[in-house]
Design an enzyme around this catalytic site. Structure first.
Site, PDB file in Angstrom:
ATOM      1  N   GLY A 106      -4.168  -4.194  11.385  1.00  0.00           N
ATOM      2  CA  GLY A 106      -4.466  -4.737  10.067  1.00  0.00           C
ATOM      3  C   GLY A 106      -5.969  -4.896   9.946  1.00  0.00           C
ATOM      4  O   GLY A 106      -6.579  -4.379   9.012  1.00  0.00           O
ATOM      5  N   ILE A 122     -10.975   8.311   0.494  1.00  0.00           N
ATOM      6  CA  ILE A 122     -10.739   7.178  -0.405  1.00  0.00           C
ATOM      7  C   ILE A 122     -10.674   5.880   0.398  1.00  0.00           C
ATOM      8  O   ILE A 122     -10.036   5.817   1.450  1.00  0.00           O
ATOM      9  CB  ILE A 122      -9.407   7.365  -1.179  1.00  0.00           C
ATOM     10  CG1 ILE A 122      -9.502   8.527  -2.166  1.00  0.00           C
ATOM     11  CG2 ILE A 122      -8.989   6.084  -1.903  1.00  0.00           C
ATOM     12  CD1 ILE A 122     -10.434   8.319  -3.344  1.00  0.00           C
ATOM     13  N   ASP A 129     -33.890 -18.505  28.202  1.00  0.00           N
ATOM     14  CA  ASP A 129     -33.505 -17.418  27.292  1.00  0.00           C
ATOM     15  C   ASP A 129     -33.442 -17.905  25.842  1.00  0.00           C
ATOM     16  O   ASP A 129     -33.498 -17.112  24.908  1.00  0.00           O
ATOM     17  CB  ASP A 129     -32.151 -16.824  27.695  1.00  0.00           C
ATOM     18  CG  ASP A 129     -32.304 -15.759  28.776  1.00  0.00           C
ATOM     19  OD1 ASP A 129     -33.372 -15.111  28.808  1.00  0.00           O
ATOM     20  OD2 ASP A 129     -31.376 -15.588  29.578  1.00  0.00           O
ATOM     21  N   GLU A 154     -18.824  -5.154  23.735  1.00  0.00           N
ATOM     22  CA  GLU A 154     -17.953  -6.319  23.919  1.00  0.00           C
ATOM     23  C   GLU A 154     -16.687  -6.242  23.075  1.00  0.00           C
ATOM     24  O   GLU A 154     -15.597  -6.598  23.532  1.00  0.00           O
ATOM     25  CB  GLU A 154     -18.714  -7.607  23.585  1.00  0.00           C
ATOM     26  CG  GLU A 154     -19.886  -7.921  24.511  1.00  0.00           C
ATOM     27  CD  GLU A 154     -21.159  -7.156  24.145  1.00  0.00           C
ATOM     28  OE1 GLU A 154     -21.160  -6.450  23.113  1.00  0.00           O
ATOM     29  OE2 GLU A 154     -22.157  -7.261  24.884  1.00  0.00           O
ATOM     30  N   HIS A 157     -29.283 -17.187  23.218  1.00  0.00           N
ATOM     31  CA  HIS A 157     -28.388 -17.027  24.363  1.00  0.00           C
ATOM     32  C   HIS A 157     -27.602 -18.299  24.681  1.00  0.00           C
ATOM     33  O   HIS A 157     -26.887 -18.344  25.673  1.00  0.00           O
ATOM     34  CB  HIS A 157     -29.192 -16.592  25.593  1.00  0.00           C
ATOM     35  CG  HIS A 157     -29.504 -15.121  25.586  1.00  0.00           C
ATOM     36  ND1 HIS A 157     -30.156 -14.527  24.539  1.00  0.00           N
ATOM     37  CD2 HIS A 157     -29.219 -14.139  26.482  1.00  0.00           C
ATOM     38  CE1 HIS A 157     -30.285 -13.219  24.798  1.00  0.00           C
ATOM     39  NE2 HIS A 157     -29.713 -12.961  25.965  1.00  0.00           N
ATOM     40  N   HIS A 211       0.834  -1.199   0.000  1.00  0.00           N
ATOM     41  CA  HIS A 211       0.000   0.000   0.000  1.00  0.00           C
ATOM     42  C   HIS A 211       0.872   1.254   0.000  1.00  0.00           C
ATOM     43  O   HIS A 211       1.267   1.729   1.066  1.00  0.00           O
ATOM     44  CB  HIS A 211      -0.912  -0.018   1.223  1.00  0.00           C
ATOM     45  CG  HIS A 211      -1.764  -1.248   1.304  1.00  0.00           C
ATOM     46  ND1 HIS A 211      -1.263  -2.464   1.716  1.00  0.00           N
ATOM     47  CD2 HIS A 211      -3.063  -1.464   1.005  1.00  0.00           C
ATOM     48  CE1 HIS A 211      -2.229  -3.372   1.678  1.00  0.00           C
ATOM     49  NE2 HIS A 211      -3.334  -2.792   1.246  1.00  0.00           N
ATOM     50  N   GLY A 271     -11.492   3.539   7.030  1.00  0.00           N
ATOM     51  CA  GLY A 271     -11.886   2.177   7.374  1.00  0.00           C
ATOM     52  C   GLY A 271     -12.013   2.000   8.875  1.00  0.00           C
ATOM     53  O   GLY A 271     -13.003   1.449   9.375  1.00  0.00           O
ATOM     54  N   HIS A 319      -4.176   3.111  -3.371  1.00  0.00           N
ATOM     55  CA  HIS A 319      -4.331   2.460  -2.064  1.00  0.00           C
ATOM     56  C   HIS A 319      -3.516   1.170  -1.923  1.00  0.00           C
ATOM     57  O   HIS A 319      -2.676   1.073  -1.035  1.00  0.00           O
ATOM     58  CB  HIS A 319      -5.810   2.167  -1.781  1.00  0.00           C
ATOM     59  CG  HIS A 319      -6.029   1.191  -0.671  1.00  0.00           C
ATOM     60  ND1 HIS A 319      -6.123   1.587   0.646  1.00  0.00           N
ATOM     61  CD2 HIS A 319      -6.127  -0.166  -0.671  1.00  0.00           C
ATOM     62  CE1 HIS A 319      -6.272   0.506   1.397  1.00  0.00           C
ATOM     63  NE2 HIS A 319      -6.285  -0.563   0.630  1.00  0.00           N
TER      64      HIS A 319
HETATM   65  C1  LIG Z   1     -11.785  -5.295   9.393  1.00  0.00           C
HETATM   66  C2  LIG Z   1     -11.210  -5.113   8.034  1.00  0.00           C
HETATM   67  N1  LIG Z   1     -11.999  -5.156   6.954  1.00  0.00           N
HETATM   68  C3  LIG Z   1     -11.483  -5.026   5.721  1.00  0.00           C
HETATM   69  C4  LIG Z   1     -10.141  -4.862   5.539  1.00  0.00           C
HETATM   70  C5  LIG Z   1      -9.557  -4.797   4.146  1.00  0.00           C
HETATM   71  N2  LIG Z   1      -9.109  -3.416   3.872  1.00  0.00           N
HETATM   72  C6  LIG Z   1      -7.835  -3.060   4.020  1.00  0.00           C
HETATM   73  S1  LIG Z   1      -7.576  -1.432   3.731  1.00  0.00           S
HETATM   74  C7  LIG Z   1      -9.195  -1.201   3.327  1.00  0.00           C
HETATM   75  C8  LIG Z   1      -9.680   0.162   2.915  1.00  0.00           C
HETATM   76  C9  LIG Z   1      -9.373   1.125   3.982  1.00  0.00           C
HETATM   77  O1  LIG Z   1      -9.698   2.410   3.644  1.00  0.00           O
HETATM   78  P1  LIG Z   1      -9.040   3.564   4.492  1.00  0.00           P
HETATM   79  O2  LIG Z   1      -9.041   3.215   5.912  1.00  0.00           O
HETATM   80  O3  LIG Z   1      -9.709   4.823   4.094  1.00  0.00           O
HETATM   81  O4  LIG Z   1      -7.547   3.534   4.045  1.00  0.00           O
HETATM   82  P2  LIG Z   1      -6.825   4.340   2.892  1.00  0.00           P
HETATM   83  O5  LIG Z   1      -7.078   3.626   1.614  1.00  0.00           O
HETATM   84  O6  LIG Z   1      -7.383   5.701   2.899  1.00  0.00           O
HETATM   85  O7  LIG Z   1      -5.423   4.268   3.311  1.00  0.00           O
HETATM   86  C10 LIG Z   1      -9.903  -2.381   3.458  1.00  0.00           C
HETATM   87  C11 LIG Z   1     -11.360  -2.500   3.173  1.00  0.00           C
HETATM   88  C12 LIG Z   1      -9.340  -4.835   6.694  1.00  0.00           C
HETATM   89  N3  LIG Z   1      -8.026  -4.712   6.645  1.00  0.00           N
HETATM   90  N4  LIG Z   1      -9.893  -4.927   7.919  1.00  0.00           N
HETATM   91 MG   LIG Z   2      -9.233   6.535   3.270  1.00  0.00          MG
END
Ligand SMILES: Cc1ncc(C[n+]2csc(CCOP(=O)(O)OP(=O)(O)O)c2C)c(N)n1
Ligand SMILES: [Mg+2]
Length: 694
Positions: A139, A212, A495, A438, A499, A38, A181, A286
């Site tokens: 990650g 993005i 429950d 949680e 549950h 990336h 994200g 990205h």
């Molecule tokens: C929980 C989770 N879901 C999906 C991903 C796969 N994934 C990695 S980066 C990304 C996009 C992230 O976008 P953003 O946080 O805006 O990062 P940018 O491209 O701007 O660096 C995704 C969907 C992941 N790493 N973790």
């Molecule tokens: Mg982004």
């Protein structure tokens, strides 16, 4: 590599820029070389990371585990090249799991050249335990920021217990960087809400506001007003409109440090792939290499030699040494002196801090643990757990935690005198009210464990699903986090199936390195805790019952200390020459004991194996395992109120499993036991069927 193509820095601004562009170009080159990764986010965030590290953070690259260091978390872990670049350029030193300094760099230029390759200290995502200087594994988006809240809670708690007038032993800050994200993931909302409630003014998140994500512009899925959201939580919200303006960034970080009683959220407007003529501001920047030609064009835009690769120009290492190196080194030396004086004035507190750093327990940590007398009516697993937990927390001053609003039901509330509640105005409290969050709770527990306090989180076993991503990371990070889950089977009968856990044991047993324990009676609960507390590099799940379980007569049956082997012979046929083995965990152990007594009365030579933990049992010698489950005895019945998945490994292909193949149902427990066959009579029948067949 020639460095003469770059104009020699003449001003501070030039050298700042040179360092920033070094981070950018190392990141681009590494991704290109690996042919995966990336590049765009490191290109955009290089000025931010440069400013945090070289101008703000108190972190000594010579000693990356110094207890009072500021913490840096890269929650958008895909931008890992930011971390590998900065750890390399600051010449951060490596340490091992026993916290010995190893005398070499945490990340070498060669590691960066081998980005994402086997054994490189520059792996795809930041990995705690693998690369020194990584504060937490990231990650899975959202996880890093949520964990940072635990680190901030830890600082508040540590300061409140250990600081004394003139002795600010713990006064560090926690910086976390996140992207779209991370902020879309629910766990960051849980954690942000809790952080504001707790008034964590030692916590600063910086949001990479680049609009993005992978599928394109955030207008397709993420259009909320993020600033308003964080204001509503109660954060101090700042905005820096130009990600390249490092003075503004530095100023915002200063405002953070001066802000009291609430965490700070800095919105940084950025351009992913900054400097790339064709890819800037697009999702193409990205997650894939820019391509040789585009890299050349970027380097031209940066005023960088176009053909240079992995170039660290003269003066860059030195500039970091003069910045974070000097500042961090001095801060650490001053702290070490302060700590020496503290040790002579407060030797007991100093000893606690040192034990904690080594993940050791204080003398007498297990004194006064209860011994439960035999009792047919017995006591609920959660009740026994609550009693044991309270004794342990009293003995271990740095053991704290709480529940996701189920404390009274999980029996995890610490009730001894002085335990208190952890709140903004009472940061020495030992009971953390996580609220009904949680996932956030489990991440916060990990953050606490990363800060070397001993921490637990609790909820119903069924809701471990909501916490699972963070539990998985605790195992990946080899952290001694403790998760206490009550209502571990169908004990909450009425429950109903929403549950009643079914697949949860199998699912948690499948996580490498996680120790899952399901104790059979109150004394097994004691032994389970005794085992768990001594773990230094593994997390544990304790699954305890809602309903009373008979307390087994240990003068008749084997001692519960067998828990430490994961499984043990609880009851045996007199005179040996076994015919059938009954294996069970938790509430089903007393049930198979009843079945065993019936079989023995009929002259059938049966054995009961109590198996609270597969994980622990698997660590025993072959000899021990064979002594518990002799290979020549193939008539075996496993009984567990959970998915049958996996029990074949202990009963073999000719054995039988009494377990769950469907969801449960809403009814009193007794009826459920009848419906699903968890009754001694059924175990007897199945055992006899097996013997007839043999
Ligand atoms: C929980 C989770 N879901 C999906 C991903 C796969 N994934 C990695 S980066 C990304 C996009 C992230 O976008 P953003 O946080 O805006 O990062 P940018 O491209 O701007 O660096 C995704 C969907 C992941 N790493 N973790
Ligand atoms: Mg982004």
């Amino acid at each position: 590599m020639s460095v003469t193509d770059i104009a020699e820095p003449v001003t501070e601004t030039d050298i700042d820029q040179l360092c920033i562009n070094t981070i950018r170009t190392l990141s681009m080159d590494a991704v290109q070389q690996a042919n995966s990764g990336h590049p765009g986010t490191p290109m955009a965030l290089a000025p931010l990371v440069y400013t945090i590290w070289n101008r703000a953070m108190r972190f000594d690259p010579q000693d990356p585990i110094w207890p009072n260091r500021d913490r840096f978390i890269l929650s958008n872990g895909h931008a890992s090249m930011l971390l590998w670049s900065i750890l390399h350029l600051t010449r951060t030193q490596s340490v091992n799991a026993d916290y010995e300094r190893l005398g070499h760099a945490a990340v070498t230029l060669d590691d960066i050249r081998r980005f994402r390759q086997l054994d490189s200290k520059a792996p795809g995502h930041p990995e705690y335990h693998w690369v020194s200087g990584v504060e937490t594994t990231t990650g899975p988006l959202g996880q890093g920021v949520a964990t940072s809240v635990g680190m901030a809670v830890a600082q508040k708690w540590l300061a409140s217990r250990y600081n004394r007038p003139g002795f600010d032993i713990f006064d560090y800050n926690v910086y976390a960087v996140c992207g779209d994200g991370c902020l879309m993931e629910g766990v960051s909302s849980e954690a942000a809400s809790l952080a504001a409630h707790l008034g964590l003014d030692n916590l600063c998140w910086v949001y990479d506001n680049n609009h993005i994500t992978i599928e394109g512009n955030t207008r397709i899925a993420f259009t909320e007003d993020v600033a308003a959201r964080f204001l509503a939580y109660g954060w101090n919200v700042l905005r820096v409109g130009d990600a390249n303006d490092i003075d503004r960034i530095e100023h915002a970080l200063e405002v953070f440090r001066k802000t009291k009683e609430r965490p700070t959220f800095i919105i940084l407007d950025t351009h992913i792939g900054y400097g790339s003529p064709h890819k800037q501001d697009t999702s193409a920047a990205h997650g894939e290499p820019l391509g040789e030609e585009e890299i050349r064009l970027c380097k031209r835009a940066y005023g960088w030699p176009e053909d240079a690769k992995f170039l660290v120009p003269e003066g860059v290492y030195e500039h970091f040494e003069d910045g974070i190196g000097a500042r961090g080194g001095q801060a650490r030396r001053e702290w070490t002196e302060l700590f020496e004086a503290y040790r002579s004035k407060y030797p007991e507190l100093a000893t606690e801090i040192e034990l904690m750093q080594r993940r050791e327990l204080p003398d007498g940590w297990d004194r006064n643990l209860p011994v439960f007398p035999a009792d047919a009516k017995g006591i609920a697993g959660r009740e026994a757990s609550g009693k044991v937990l309270n004794v342990l927390a009293k003995n271990i001053p740095w053991f704290l935690g709480g529940s996701a609003d189920l404390g009274p039901s999980n029996k995890t509330t610490l009730t001894f005198e002085g335990a208190g509640d952890f709140q903004a105005d009472s940061p020495s409290g030992r009971n953390i009210h996580f609220g009904i969050r949680e996932h956030g709770m489990a991440a916060v527990v990990n953050g606490l464990a990363l800060s070397k306090v001993r921490a637990f989180g609790a909820t119903f076993f069924i809701f471990s699903d909501y916490a699972r991503p963070a539990i998985r990371l605790s195992a990946l990070m080899e952290l001694p986090s403790i998760f206490i889950f009550s209502h571990e089977a169908m004990g909450d009968g009425e429950d109903g199936p929403t549950h009643q856990p079914v697949e949860h044991l199998a699912s948690l047993r499948a996580i490498p390195g996680l120790v899952t324990l399901r104790p059979a009676d109150a004394n097994e609960v004691v032994e389970a805790y005794r085992y768990v507390m001594q773990l230094r590099h593994a997390p544990a799940v304790l699954a305890v019952s809602r309903q009373p379980l008979p307390t087994l007569d240990r003068s008749k049956y084997a001692s519960a200390s067998g828990v430490a082997q994961g499984a043990y012979v609880l009851a045996d046929a007199p005179g040996g020459d076994l015919e059938v083995i009954l294996i069970a965990s938790g509430s089903e152990v007393s049930l198979v004991v009843d079945a065993h007594e019936k079989l023995i009365a009929e002259g059938i030579r049966s054995r009961v194996v109590s198996m609270p933990s597969w994980d622990i049992f698997e660590c025993q010698s072959q000899e021990y395992r064979d002594s518990v489950l002799p290979p020549n005895v193939t008539a075996r019945v496993a009984v567990e109120q959970a998915s049958t998945l996996g029990w074949e490994r202990y009963v073999g292909l000719s054995g039988r499993i009494i377990g769950m193949k469907t969801f449960g149902a809403s009814a009193p427990l007794k009826e459920l036991q009848r419906k699903f066959g968890f009754q001694p009579g059924r175990v007897v029948t199945v055992a006899k069927e097996l013997l007839r067949r043999a």
